[in-house]
Design an enzyme around this catalytic site. Structure first.
Site, PDB file in Angstrom:
ATOM      1  N   CYS A  74       0.961  -1.347  -0.344  1.00  0.00           N
ATOM      2  CA  CYS A  74       0.346  -0.026   0.081  1.00  0.00           C
ATOM      3  C   CYS A  74       0.925   0.783  -0.143  1.00  0.00           C
ATOM      4  CB  CYS A  74      -1.087  -0.078   1.356  1.00  0.00           C
ATOM      5  SG  CYS A  74      -2.534   1.238   1.124  1.00  0.00           S
ATOM      6  N   HIS A  75       0.945   2.266   1.393  1.00  0.00           N
ATOM      7  CA  HIS A  75       2.074   3.132   1.447  1.00  0.00           C
ATOM      8  C   HIS A  75       3.278   3.030   1.858  1.00  0.00           C
ATOM      9  CE1 HIS A  75      -2.015   5.341   1.411  1.00  0.00           C
ATOM     10  NE2 HIS A  75      -0.909   6.249  -0.152  1.00  0.00           N
ATOM     11  N   GLU A  99      -5.945   7.326  -4.440  1.00  0.00           N
ATOM     12  CA  GLU A  99      -5.361   8.490  -3.294  1.00  0.00           C
ATOM     13  C   GLU A  99      -6.087   9.367  -3.270  1.00  0.00           C
ATOM     14  OE1 GLU A  99      -3.584   8.752  -0.278  1.00  0.00           O
ATOM     15  OE2 GLU A  99      -2.326   8.382  -1.481  1.00  0.00           O
TER      16      GLU A  99
END
Length: 224
Positions: free
Chosen positions: A123-124, A154
């Site tokens: 993910c991030h 996002e």
């Protein structure tokens, strides 16, 4: 084998007045996969202490078990990278502030990777790869295929103008080929010993890919 899960220590979501941290399922589900496979798992955070969390689901047994055992964590800069066969960077929006260009994380990542270990993120979490260079000076992600939270995802969560940068764009700027899947569906990309997942739905599959790579390494050691 020994795996390190790394969590963010950042708890503020830009100037929104909202709190953030690590996204619990992105640590808990990999932790469950790793431990079920018989691996030793340590958990650390950027600054140490009790890491801030986000998105936890009390009805998820894996998250409950993970959080029940999560207390004070060591800071990454106190650890020996060569003690680990793999590192897994869990996501959560907090990572976008304290993972990128972090000298301790970069050293940890480079030394594990160059010693033949597996580097993984979801993910991030791939923001930890931003700014990581190998001993020859080249970016770790240069010429590699990666997955990460997409620009479209996002935008869908309304944080395009809040995060310091768009993760997919940053990785692409460092020479990676970003390989997106459908929004919020599982998407995992394996490029050699680099494993990346796109979003929370990808966390378990990314962890399974790490287990598979470690099995190959172990088999290779047995054959050597």
């Amino acid at each position: 084998m020994r795996i390190l899960i790394v969590l963010t220590s950042h708890d503020t979501l830009g100037d929104t007045g909202r709190k953030t941290g690590f996204y619990v399922s992105e640590a808990a589900h990999p932790w469950e996969v790793f431990t079920a496979a018989g691996h030793e798992v340590d958990v650390a955070s950027v600054r140490g202490g009790v890491p801030p969390r986000d998105g936890d689901d009390p009805a998820d047994p894996a998250q409950h078990r993970f959080l029940s055992g999560l207390g004070e964590t060591p800071a990454v800069d106190t650890l020996d990278p060569l003690a680990y066969d793999a590192v897994f960077f869990a996501g959560g929006h907090g990572t976008m502030w304290d993972f990128p260009d972090n000298l301790a994380l970069s050293r940890l990542t480079r030394e594990i990777f160059e010693s033949g270990g597996v580097v993984a993120a979801v993910c991030h979490g791939p923001s930890a790869l931003a700014g990581v260079t190998l001993s020859d000076g080249s970016p770790l992600v240069s010429g590699r295929r990666v997955a990460a939270f997409t620009n479209e995802e996002e935008e869908a969560v309304g944080l395009t103008s809040v995060v310091p940068f768009l993760l997919a764009d940053r990785l692409t700027a460092e020479g990676a080929t970003h390989v997106p899947g459908p929004g919020f569906a599982a998407q995992v990309v394996v490029d050699g010993r680099l494993v990346t997942g796109q979003n929370p739905a990808s966390a378990r599959d990314a962890a399974e890919a790490v287990v598979g790579l470690l099995s190959e390494v172990r088999l290779g050691d047995m054959r050597a």
